[in-house]
Write a protein that holds these residues in place. Structure first.
Motif, PDB file in Angstrom:
ATOM      1  N   PHE A   6       0.832  -1.200   0.000  1.00 53.25           N
ATOM      2  CA  PHE A   6       0.000   0.000   0.000  1.00 53.25           C
ATOM      3  C   PHE A   6       0.876   1.264   0.000  1.00 53.25           C
ATOM      4  O   PHE A   6       0.688   2.172  -0.816  1.00 53.25           O
ATOM      5  CB  PHE A   6      -0.919  -0.020   1.230  1.00 53.25           C
ATOM      6  N   SER A  19       2.592   1.712  -3.385  1.00 59.24           N
ATOM      7  CA  SER A  19       1.764   2.236  -4.469  1.00 59.24           C
ATOM      8  C   SER A  19       1.519   3.737  -4.284  1.00 59.24           C
ATOM      9  O   SER A  19       1.450   4.479  -5.266  1.00 59.24           O
ATOM     10  CB  SER A  19       0.456   1.459  -4.607  1.00 59.24           C
ATOM     11  N   GLN A  20       1.428   4.183  -3.014  1.00 56.15           N
ATOM     12  CA  GLN A  20       1.316   5.622  -2.739  1.00 56.15           C
ATOM     13  C   GLN A  20       2.555   6.368  -3.248  1.00 56.15           C
ATOM     14  O   GLN A  20       2.447   7.432  -3.849  1.00 56.15           O
ATOM     15  CB  GLN A  20       1.193   5.857  -1.226  1.00 56.15           C
TER      16      GLN A  20
END
Lengths: 129, 278
Positions: B264, B267-268
């Motif tokens: 997560f 991907s940020q």
């Protein structure tokens, strides 16, 4: 012959382990002391890390850091601790080189010196470029 | 935000990063950089500098224990450090000249890759074949196991060396230990037993990081106000993690949770990098 060589290897292992431990513990102590001073003096100021400007001038040179330590400037003391921490693996290499010399392992004495030279070169180019 | 508040947040975050990092085998740096850049809006250059310093602390701290147990292959480590230090120096130079958004995207990709590497099943392999180059450089060795000392051979020295140079570049460029890449070079390419690969990787990380840290230090990337809570937090977290690890057998669920969180965050980082927000 073979058993004698292993004995020296074990000695080197113990010395290297000891250097790494002492280096980390002492540098963390220095960072902690510096950190307390820094927070005491600057804890209520606003942070400014969004734009990259580099570290303040007084901790950017060796003389500045030494001067800062004697005048109890927190950030100079933290930086001294961090330099000690960065130096720990380098000191470890120097002791490995000594160990290989004692074992008369010239190939590995050479390899160790080569690694040391690369790090020194890295330090010099960082300054010049 | 005041210096005091930032210090407390970074200290707590770094503690968790060090704790989970040591439980999963990923370094603390992989969480530190997203925490600083995404959450606290710290410039990625400062984040890399602080992370690199914490990498040296945890690597030196844990290597001290492994070296004494005699699992670490010191000659192999020294030999491969030629490759990683040259790589790290190149990576640190490169970081000064390429855009921060590119660094952010590269970081995200390596992050996802490392997370999945940590999920991999660790099967101990013993290779007895000894290649000519491994003999020449005295890389074949033995290590202690529950069943006594086990001899192992090393193959594909050239391939491993090249992979190590790449790991060094990534480490210097992104301010992480790149332990996952180092383990691939040793365990995957050179067919070294897993336990020896991971401990020798740990042993090397400090030296690799020091090679790029000297460049960053002179460039003013290593800010003491930021490095202080990061380095103290990560080290304390890693110490706690290693204590827990001794008492618990399985940490597979921790790896899964961590892999999801890291993916997560990664991907940020990639998203922000592509949109030039970093």
């Amino acid at each position: 012959m073979a058993s004698k060589k292993t004995a020296t290897d074990v000695d080197i292992q113990h010395i290297i382990g000891w250097i790494l431990r002492v280096g980390v513990i002492s540098s963390m102590l220095v960072v902690f002391i510096g950190g307390c001073l820094y927070l005491y003096r600057h804890g209520h100021e606003q942070v400014h890390y969004t734009d990259f400007v580099g570290v303040p001038g007084f901790i950017h040179s060796a003389s500045g850091i030494i001067n800062g330590i004697f005048t109890w400037r927190g950030r100079a003391i933290i930086q001294a601790g961090i330099i000690l921490l960065i130096a720990t693996p380098v000191i470890r290499i120097i002791f490995s080189a000594v160990g290989f010399v004692l074992e008369k392992d010239w190939l590995y004495t050479g390899i160790t010196m080569l690694v040391l030279t690369i790090i020194l070169l890295s330090a010099l180019t960082g300054n010049a470029g | 935000m005041t210096v005091f508040v930032l210090t407390l947040i970074v200290l707590a975050g770094s503690y968790v990063a060090g704790l989970v990092g040591s439980l999963t085998g990923l370094g603390g740096g992989v969480v530190i950089i997203p925490l600083l850049t995404l959450l606290l809006n710290v410039n990625i250059h400062y984040a890399i500098g602080a992370s690199l310093v914490s990498v040296i602390a945890t690597s030196s701290g844990s290597a001290a224990a492994y070296v004494k147990e005699g699992i670490t292959n010191i000659r192999l480590g020294m030999f491969l450090e030629i490759a990683t230090t040259i790589g790290a120096m190149a990576g640190a130079m490169l970081a000064l000249h390429i855009q921060t958004s590119v660094i952010a995207v590269a970081f995200g990709v390596i992050l996802i890759f490392s997370a999945f590497m940590s999920l991999r099943k660790k099967k101990e392999q013993i290779n007895t074949h000894k290649s000519e180059w491994a003999e020449k450089f005295k890389l074949n060795s033995q290590y202690p196991t529950a069943q006594g000392k086990v001899e192992y051979g090393v193959v594909n020295v050239g391939g491993g060396f090249a992979m190590m140079a790449f790991a060094g570049v990534i480490s210097g460029l992104l301010g992480i230990g790149s332990g996952a890449l180092k383990v691939i070079a040793m365990d995957g390419i050179m067919r070294i037993p897993f336990k020896v690969s991971t401990t020798t990787s740990n042993f090397m990380i400090g030296v690799t990081a020091a090679a790029s840290a000297v460049v960053y230090l002179q460039r003013g990337y290593i800010d003491p106000g930021l490095s202080m809570p990061v380095v103290l937090g990560v080290l304390l977290g890693a110490l706690t993690g290693s204590k827990i690890l001794v008492h618990s057998q399985s940490s597979q669920w921790v790896r899964w949770v961590f892999a999801v969180i890291v993916t997560f965050l990664a991907s940020q980082m990639i998203y922000n990098g592509i949109n030039h927000k970093i």
